[in-house]
Write an enzyme that holds these catalytic residues in place. Structure first.
Site, PDB file in Angstrom:
ATOM      1  N   HIS A 276       0.877  -1.184   0.000  1.00 42.99           N
ATOM      2  CA  HIS A 276       0.000   0.000   0.000  1.00 42.99           C
ATOM      3  C   HIS A 276       0.910   1.229   0.000  1.00 42.99           C
ATOM      4  O   HIS A 276       1.708   1.399  -0.909  1.00 42.99           O
ATOM      5  CB  HIS A 276      -0.920  -0.130   1.217  1.00 42.99           C
ATOM      6  CG  HIS A 276      -2.078   0.812   1.273  1.00 42.99           C
ATOM      7  ND1 HIS A 276      -2.466   1.601   0.224  1.00 42.99           N
ATOM      8  CD2 HIS A 276      -2.946   1.091   2.286  1.00 42.99           C
ATOM      9  CE1 HIS A 276      -3.522   2.326   0.579  1.00 42.99           C
ATOM     10  NE2 HIS A 276      -3.822   2.032   1.837  1.00 42.99           N
ATOM     11  N   HIS A 315      -2.293  -2.384  -9.783  1.00 38.65           N
ATOM     12  CA  HIS A 315      -3.279  -1.789  -8.880  1.00 38.65           C
ATOM     13  C   HIS A 315      -4.531  -2.644  -8.899  1.00 38.65           C
ATOM     14  O   HIS A 315      -4.889  -3.186  -9.945  1.00 38.65           O
ATOM     15  CB  HIS A 315      -3.618  -0.357  -9.327  1.00 38.65           C
ATOM     16  CG  HIS A 315      -4.231   0.448  -8.244  1.00 38.65           C
ATOM     17  ND1 HIS A 315      -5.576   0.410  -7.989  1.00 38.65           N
ATOM     18  CD2 HIS A 315      -3.684   1.284  -7.340  1.00 38.65           C
ATOM     19  CE1 HIS A 315      -5.830   1.208  -6.963  1.00 38.65           C
ATOM     20  NE2 HIS A 315      -4.704   1.749  -6.550  1.00 38.65           N
ATOM     21  N   ASP A 371       2.846   5.351  -6.760  1.00 38.05           N
ATOM     22  CA  ASP A 371       4.090   5.243  -5.996  1.00 38.05           C
ATOM     23  C   ASP A 371       5.330   5.131  -6.870  1.00 38.05           C
ATOM     24  O   ASP A 371       6.447   5.187  -6.365  1.00 38.05           O
ATOM     25  CB  ASP A 371       4.022   4.026  -5.066  1.00 38.05           C
ATOM     26  CG  ASP A 371       3.011   4.239  -3.960  1.00 38.05           C
ATOM     27  OD1 ASP A 371       3.028   5.323  -3.374  1.00 38.05           O
ATOM     28  OD2 ASP A 371       2.207   3.337  -3.703  1.00 38.05           O
TER      29      ASP A 371
HETATM   30  N1  CMC Z   1       4.809  -7.048 -10.300  1.00 37.38           N
HETATM   31  C1  CMC Z   1       4.698  -8.247 -10.904  1.00 37.38           C
HETATM   32  N2  CMC Z   1       3.541  -8.920 -11.015  1.00 37.38           N
HETATM   33  C2  CMC Z   1       2.444  -8.357 -10.473  1.00 37.38           C
HETATM   34  C3  CMC Z   1       2.483  -7.106  -9.841  1.00 37.38           C
HETATM   35  C4  CMC Z   1       3.722  -6.447  -9.758  1.00 37.38           C
HETATM   36  N3  CMC Z   1       3.836  -5.261  -9.169  1.00 37.38           N
HETATM   37  N4  CMC Z   1       1.249  -6.791  -9.402  1.00 37.38           N
HETATM   38  C5  CMC Z   1       0.446  -7.800  -9.756  1.00 37.38           C
HETATM   39  N5  CMC Z   1       1.178  -8.750 -10.409  1.00 37.38           N
HETATM   40  C6  CMC Z   1       0.673  -9.998 -11.013  1.00 37.38           C
HETATM   41  C7  CMC Z   1       0.377 -11.032  -9.968  1.00 37.38           C
HETATM   42  O1  CMC Z   1       1.500 -11.860  -9.716  1.00 37.38           O
HETATM   43  C8  CMC Z   1      -0.766 -11.785 -10.610  1.00 37.38           C
HETATM   44  O2  CMC Z   1      -0.225 -12.636 -11.599  1.00 37.38           O
HETATM   45  P1  CMC Z   1      -0.869 -14.111 -11.850  1.00 37.38           P
HETATM   46  O3  CMC Z   1      -2.251 -13.831 -12.374  1.00 37.38           O
HETATM   47  O4  CMC Z   1       0.047 -14.770 -12.809  1.00 37.38           O
HETATM   48  O5  CMC Z   1      -0.875 -14.776 -10.499  1.00 37.38           O
HETATM   49  C9  CMC Z   1      -1.551 -10.697 -11.331  1.00 37.38           C
HETATM   50  O6  CMC Z   1      -0.581  -9.679 -11.625  1.00 37.38           O
HETATM   51  C10 CMC Z   1      -2.697 -10.094 -10.504  1.00 37.38           C
HETATM   52  O7  CMC Z   1      -2.137  -9.671  -9.253  1.00 37.38           O
HETATM   53  P2  CMC Z   1      -2.931  -9.659  -7.869  1.00 37.38           P
HETATM   54  O8  CMC Z   1      -1.946  -9.846  -6.765  1.00 37.38           O
HETATM   55  O9  CMC Z   1      -4.084 -10.611  -7.948  1.00 37.38           O
HETATM   56  O10 CMC Z   1      -3.499  -8.186  -7.880  1.00 37.38           O
HETATM   57  P3  CMC Z   1      -4.087  -7.419  -6.627  1.00 37.38           P
HETATM   58  O11 CMC Z   1      -5.157  -6.557  -7.135  1.00 37.38           O
HETATM   59  O12 CMC Z   1      -4.396  -8.344  -5.514  1.00 37.38           O
HETATM   60  O13 CMC Z   1      -2.834  -6.530  -6.133  1.00 37.38           O
HETATM   61  C11 CMC Z   1      -1.340  -4.754  -5.776  1.00 37.38           C
HETATM   62  C12 CMC Z   1      -2.720  -5.160  -6.315  1.00 37.38           C
HETATM   63  C13 CMC Z   1      -1.206  -3.226  -5.841  1.00 37.38           C
HETATM   64  C14 CMC Z   1      -1.227  -5.171  -4.291  1.00 37.38           C
HETATM   65  C15 CMC Z   1      -0.243  -5.423  -6.628  1.00 37.38           C
HETATM   66  O14 CMC Z   1      -0.343  -5.012  -7.976  1.00 37.38           O
HETATM   67  C16 CMC Z   1       1.170  -5.186  -6.090  1.00 37.38           C
HETATM   68  O15 CMC Z   1       1.616  -5.911  -5.191  1.00 37.38           O
HETATM   69  N6  CMC Z   1       1.877  -4.131  -6.603  1.00 37.38           N
HETATM   70  C17 CMC Z   1       3.185  -3.780  -6.071  1.00 37.38           C
HETATM   71  C18 CMC Z   1       3.016  -2.939  -4.825  1.00 37.38           C
HETATM   72  C19 CMC Z   1       2.553  -1.539  -5.139  1.00 37.38           C
HETATM   73  O16 CMC Z   1       3.072  -0.872  -6.035  1.00 37.38           O
HETATM   74  N7  CMC Z   1       1.576  -1.064  -4.364  1.00 37.38           N
HETATM   75  C20 CMC Z   1       1.049   0.304  -4.480  1.00 37.38           C
HETATM   76  C21 CMC Z   1      -0.367   0.325  -4.950  1.00 37.38           C
HETATM   77  S1  CMC Z   1      -0.925   1.967  -5.421  1.00 37.38           S
HETATM   78  C22 CMC Z   1      -0.882   2.925  -4.005  1.00 37.38           C
HETATM   79  C23 CMC Z   1      -1.627   2.396  -2.848  1.00 37.38           C
HETATM   80  O17 CMC Z   1      -2.687   1.783  -2.970  1.00 37.38           O
HETATM   81  O18 CMC Z   1      -1.188   2.633  -1.754  1.00 37.38           O
END
Ligand code: CMC
Length: 449
Positions: A276, A315, A371
């Site tokens: 986050h 996201h 971010d």
């Molecule tokens: N790098 C590589 N792969 C990713 C990433 C990433 N940053 N984010 C998602 N994926 C992949 C994930 O492995 C999954 O692949 P598969 O379908 O093969 O298993 C697919 O994309 C869907 O991911 P998810 O985990 O189901 O997506 P989510 O909606 O649960 O997670 C998230 C959203 C923001 C937590 C995630 O994208 C992430 O961990 N990003 C990196 C951390 C980040 O930048 N966070 C800031 C978010 S914006 C500001 C805020 O909200 O505070």
């Protein structure tokens, strides 16, 4: 699941329970059915509790109705109270946006004057709260100090428990918005061992924050107007983002009628996580680890192999370029005119270029989020990396508070209390310790807790 269509058009959903052959018709409103309407769907078993929905991480569940922030994740649209984020970033100021989020409308000149006065005249914190800092180790993470000091405020304002008293609530809102920059800056000064720089109420909200952070021997701190404006834009972009993890925490704690300081400390704790608001800090650490542009392809390969995530990418809601990231990328150049260009920007641009062309990211619709570039600007402005999540928490305070007020005024809201699907053991007799044998295997099976 499959769908067929006939010509009838009605704002309802008909459900056939194949266990019983019974049909149910439930209303659809605002593209949503009420989960409680499913409770009537039962088998003939008298014990049947009724149908529930299972939605870990709230992937498809609306927890509230809101009029504060609108996001269209597919199109990359973000609006506060209907105003596009691009227009607010260009023409407004953070304090004006905070007013908008809390009151629903932009202020008149008179309202803005009063609002600015109200915030400016609550910037000091009680010296005993400042002394709380003395208990922290010199290298304590500023976000940990921030959370603890916000929580400590509740002990100084016990009247804040009167959450149904509108005037009392307003006072706590002024205090919180005014004091979070002071707390943040004091935590930083403690971290680096500098004497406290007290608030200067002649300066703008952002200018005063820079004064409390960076003032040294000068008699009067003069913030650089470009950096002051850039900080205002960054604060606007971070002010609210509908039902994200920390806002959901604010609402969840607030639903127990907890005072706003305690609730906000909890929201800040949620924000601290690297998935986050802690992601901006993680992005900077990642860029430093990559080190040079030549290492980018290898790093992306490791991300694709599932070794780690590309921080600042992806996201839950945006499946398009995060509009906040686009604005931040633009202001980076203005900031670098003053501070000099940070070589990490070139690294970030290359990382973005390679990722956006790569099938792994394209297929999953992973784009830079807020971010990705914010940390590079903060670094250029001389903020240390561990202050980044705190810089997110300062402006998000107005969003958390707006959402908290909305929750309290919503007659449909009650204490937040999700259901669970219980899959564990059922009623069994206690076994005395001497008769349990070797428990290691059983402990591991249960998760080793
Ligand atoms: N790098 C590589 N792969 C990713 C990433 C990433 N940053 N984010 C998602 N994926 C992949 C994930 O492995 C999954 O692949 P598969 O379908 O093969 O298993 C697919 O994309 C869907 O991911 P998810 O985990 O189901 O997506 P989510 O909606 O649960 O997670 C998230 C959203 C923001 C937590 C995630 O994208 C992430 O961990 N990003 C990196 C951390 C980040 O930048 N966070 C800031 C978010 S914006 C500001 C805020 O909200 O505070």
């Amino acid at each position: 699941m499959s769908a067929t269509s006939d010509n009838s058009s009605k704002e309802t959903l008909t459900i056939t329970d194949n266990r019983t052959g019974k049909q149910y018709e439930v209303p659809i409103k605002d593209g949503t059915i009420r989960a409680m309407d499913l409770r009537q769907i039962k088998t003939d078993d008298a014990e049947d509790f009724g149908l529930m929905t299972y939605d870990p991480a709230f992937m498809n569940t609306a927890s509230c109705k809101s009029t504060i922030t609108y996001i269209d994740g597919d199109r990359g649209v973000l609006e506060y109270r209907g105003y596009p984020i691009e227009q607010l970033a260009e023409q407004s100021s953070y304090l004006e946006v905070a007013y908008l989020l809390l009151h629903g409308e932009l202020p008149t000149a008179e309202q803005m004057k009063q609002w600015t006065w109200d915030i400016t005249h609550h910037t000091f914190i009680n010296e005993n709260i400042r002394k709380v800092l003395d208990g922290f180790h010199y290298n304590a993470h500023p976000m940990g100090m921030f959370e603890a000091m916000v929580a400590a405020l509740s002990t100084f304002y016990p009247e804040s428990k009167n959450i149904r008293d509108e005037a009392c609530r307003r006072k706590q809102i002024h205090r919180l918005i005014a004091k979070v920059p002071t707390i943040a800056a004091f935590a930083y000064r403690h971290r680096v061992g500098l004497p406290i720089s007290y608030p200067d109420n002649d300066l703008s909200y952002e200018g005063n924050f820079l004064n409390m952070m960076f003032k040294t021997t000068e008699l009067k701190y003069q913030p650089n107007p470009v950096l002051e404006k850039a900080l205002s834009v960054l604060f606007i972009l971070h002010a609210d983002h509908e039902q994200n993890c920390s806002t959901n925490t604010m609402r969840s704690i607030g639903s127990a009628e907890t005072d706003p300081y305690s609730a906000l400390a909890g929201a800040a704790a949620a924000l601290y996580g690297p998935l986050h608001g802690g992601a901006n800090e993680a992005v900077l650490r990642m860029l430093n680890e990559i080190g040079s542009i030549d290492h980018v392809p290898e790093y992306v390969k490791r991300v694709k192999a599932g070794e780690f995530r590309l921080m600042g990418f992806g996201h839950r809601v945006y499946k398009n370029y995060d509009p906040r990231a686009r604005i931040i990328k633009q202001i980076a150049y203005e900031v670098f005119e003053v501070t000099g260009r940070d070589p990490l920007l070139d690294l970030a641009l290359e990382l973005e270029r390679i990722a956006l062309e790569d099938e792994y990211f394209v297929k999953r619709r992973l784009y830079p989020n807020v971010d990705f570039y914010s940390g590079i600007i903060y670094r250029a402005m001389r903020f240390p990396v561990d202050m980044f999540p705190v810089l997110f928490a300062i402006p998000r305070t107005s969003g958390w508070l707006a959402q908290w007020v909305e929750l309290l005024n919503d007659p449909e809201q009650k204490i937040a209390r999700p259901r669970q699907i219980y899959l564990g053991q059922r009623t069994r007799d206690y076994v005395s310790m001497s008769q349990r044998g070797d428990g290691a295997a059983a402990g591991q099976a249960a998760g080793g807790a």
